[in-house]
Design a protein around this motif. Structure first.
Motif, mmCIF file in Angstrom:
data_model
loop_
_atom_site.group_PDB
_atom_site.id
_atom_site.type_symbol
_atom_site.label_atom_id
_atom_site.label_comp_id
_atom_site.label_asym_id
_atom_site.label_seq_id
_atom_site.Cartn_x
_atom_site.Cartn_y
_atom_site.Cartn_z
ATOM 1 N N VAL A 100 0.843 -1.204 0.000
ATOM 2 C CA VAL A 100 0.000 0.000 0.000
ATOM 3 C C VAL A 100 0.876 1.250 0.000
ATOM 4 O O VAL A 100 0.647 2.191 -0.774
ATOM 5 N N LEU A 101 1.880 1.271 0.860
ATOM 6 C CA LEU A 101 2.781 2.420 0.916
ATOM 7 C C LEU A 101 3.499 2.620 -0.421
ATOM 8 O O LEU A 101 3.617 3.751 -0.903
ATOM 9 N N GLU A 102 3.945 1.537 -1.017
ATOM 10 C CA GLU A 102 4.652 1.635 -2.294
ATOM 11 C C GLU A 102 3.726 2.148 -3.389
ATOM 12 O O GLU A 102 4.113 2.989 -4.210
ATOM 13 N N ARG A 103 2.495 1.665 -3.432
ATOM 14 C CA ARG A 103 1.535 2.123 -4.442
ATOM 15 C C ARG A 103 1.283 3.622 -4.298
ATOM 16 O O ARG A 103 1.274 4.359 -5.289
ATOM 17 N N CYS A 104 1.100 4.077 -3.076
ATOM 18 C CA CYS A 104 0.823 5.494 -2.856
ATOM 19 C C CYS A 104 2.031 6.358 -3.172
ATOM 20 O O CYS A 104 1.894 7.456 -3.757
ATOM 21 N N ARG A 105 3.216 5.894 -2.814
ATOM 22 C CA ARG A 105 4.425 6.659 -3.160
ATOM 23 C C ARG A 105 4.562 6.807 -4.671
ATOM 24 O O ARG A 105 4.919 7.875 -5.173
ATOM 25 N N ALA A 106 4.279 5.717 -5.400
ATOM 26 C CA ALA A 106 4.383 5.763 -6.861
ATOM 27 C C ALA A 106 3.370 6.738 -7.467
ATOM 28 O O ALA A 106 3.665 7.411 -8.466
ATOM 29 N N LEU A 107 2.198 6.825 -6.870
ATOM 30 C CA LEU A 107 1.184 7.763 -7.357
ATOM 31 C C LEU A 107 1.595 9.212 -7.117
ATOM 32 O O LEU A 107 1.377 10.083 -7.952
ATOM 33 N N VAL A 108 2.203 9.462 -5.967
ATOM 34 C CA VAL A 108 2.461 10.834 -5.532
ATOM 35 C C VAL A 108 3.786 11.373 -6.045
ATOM 36 O O VAL A 108 3.915 12.575 -6.310
ATOM 37 N N ARG A 109 4.782 10.524 -6.207
ATOM 38 C CA ARG A 109 6.144 10.984 -6.520
ATOM 39 C C ARG A 109 6.217 11.930 -7.724
ATOM 40 O O ARG A 109 6.866 12.990 -7.631
ATOM 41 N N PRO A 110 5.591 11.634 -8.869
ATOM 42 C CA PRO A 110 5.718 12.580 -9.996
ATOM 43 C C PRO A 110 5.194 13.971 -9.659
ATOM 44 O O PRO A 110 5.822 14.981 -10.014
ATOM 45 N N ALA A 111 4.043 14.048 -9.003
ATOM 46 C CA ALA A 111 3.481 15.354 -8.661
ATOM 47 C C ALA A 111 4.330 16.061 -7.614
ATOM 48 O O ALA A 111 4.497 17.288 -7.656
#
Length: 356
Positions: free
Chosen positions: A30-41
């Motif tokens: 879950v943490l990895e999925r959310c980091r991947a979503l947020v990192r570009p922005a």
């Protein structure tokens, strides 16, 4: 060590068709999925800063070394940004709302860490020199200020941004109050009428730790136009989580396994911190003897044993369980999307289920 039985299992109320039974979500995934979503922005936002200030921000996130050389260092688990994404998803808000909220919360969290490290005189964070040690105190203050301004700008640019800015501002006001109380607690005596009481500490923990966690969980829902009762429930859940997390951290700071915590045994006692188990024990009949040990900074083993005998450890764990139960009550009281609510619960459980 005794495992803290804090798993959150109550099935959430749901407006959607229940999803088929699946294995519980893995918090690390879950943490990895959310980091991947947020990192570009998040990277795009940091890229709008002055290049030097942006380098300090990137350094604090673990993206580069001093001078800007790319690096892969631990920038933390990304708990607050995950709470923002999951809170928005659980409330049925559009994905962009969760990402924008996560960027703002991560910027504010990092701003607070930069300033905390200066106030506390901490030279290292996540096995690297802190920003003020690497770049200097003035530059670190400037970088923190820039991250705070960027967080406000990020929210203000979103539809519904005015309400989100108000939500973040309220949380920041609480965070400042909590930090002020924490600094003042260090100057107060161990015993007597001016000693720090457990209920004062509880309020400090809600403000210093819980306010931003509550804001993180609620902010994406605010941006997505969720019902006020849903926003309130998510904020309340995050605040109770913050108190529980802080108290569990206090227990680990005295009795935790250094291989798990990364801290020396009895580290908080050697630093003479006024943590929740200590404050409980100071109110017991053996409080005077404990105060003498703590004041001297010697015999941390004896102090730890005395705290446990006085009920400091058991009372702290009971208090943490009470707040985790309050988290579940808050989440169960509003309709939440099943999958996101399940991932949110797995994350909350991960944060407080540690060997204590």
């Amino acid at each position: 060590m005794t495992a803290l039985p804090m798993a959150i299992r109550t099935t959430p109320q749901d407006t959607a068709t229940p999803a088929p039974a699946t294995r519980p979500a893995d918090a690390h995934q879950v943490l990895e999925r959310c980091r991947a979503l947020v990192r570009p922005a998040l990277a795009e936002a940091v890229g709008r800063l002055h290049p030097w200030v942006g380098e300090m921000a990137a350094y604090s996130f673990g993206w580069c070394e001093v001078g800007g050389t790319p690096a892969v260092a631990s920038g933390g688990k990304g708990v607050r940004q995950a709470l923002a994404v999951l809170g928005a998803e659980a409330a049925g808000a559009p994905g962009r709302s969760g990402v924008a909220a996560a960027v703002a919360v991560e910027l504010v969290h990092t701003f607070s860490l930069l300033h905390d490290d200066i106030m506390d005189g901490d030279a290292d964070r996540r096995r690297r020199p802190t920003v003020w040690k690497a770049y200097g105190t003035g530059p670190a203050v400037l970088a923190g200020d820039a991250l705070f301004a960027l967080a406000i700008e990020t929210l203000a640019a979103q539809p519904g941004g005015a309400g989100a800015v108000r939500t973040l501002s309220g949380a920041l006001g609480d965070l400042v109050r909590g930090q002020a109380d924490d600094l003042l607690f260090a100057e107060r005596p161990w015993t007597g009428p001016r000693r720090v009481r457990p209920d004062e500490y509880r309020t400090m923990a809600e403000h210093k730790t819980g306010a931003l966690l509550g804001c993180a969980a609620a902010l994406g829902a605010v941006l997505g136009g969720a019902a006020p009762e849903t926003v309130t429930a998510l904020d309340r859940a995050g605040r109770h989580l913050g108190i529980a997390f802080q108290i569990v951290d206090d227990v680990l700071g005295i009795w935790g396994d250094p291989r798990v915590t990364g801290k020396p045994v009895h580290g908080d006692l050697r630093e003479r911190k006024k943590t929740f188990p200590v404050l409980v024990a100071l109110g017991s009949p053996s409080g005077g003897r404990l105060a003498a040990l703590l004041e001297s900074g010697e015999e941390p083993d004896a102090a730890a044993a005395l705290i446990e005998e006085a009920g400091g450890r058991s009372t702290a764990l009971a208090e943490a369980r009470r707040h985790i139960a309050a988290v579940e009550t808050a989440l169960a009281g509003v309709p939440l999307a099943a999958r996101a609510a399940g991932e949110l619960r797995s994350l909350l459980d991960f944060l407080v289920r540690r060997d204590v």
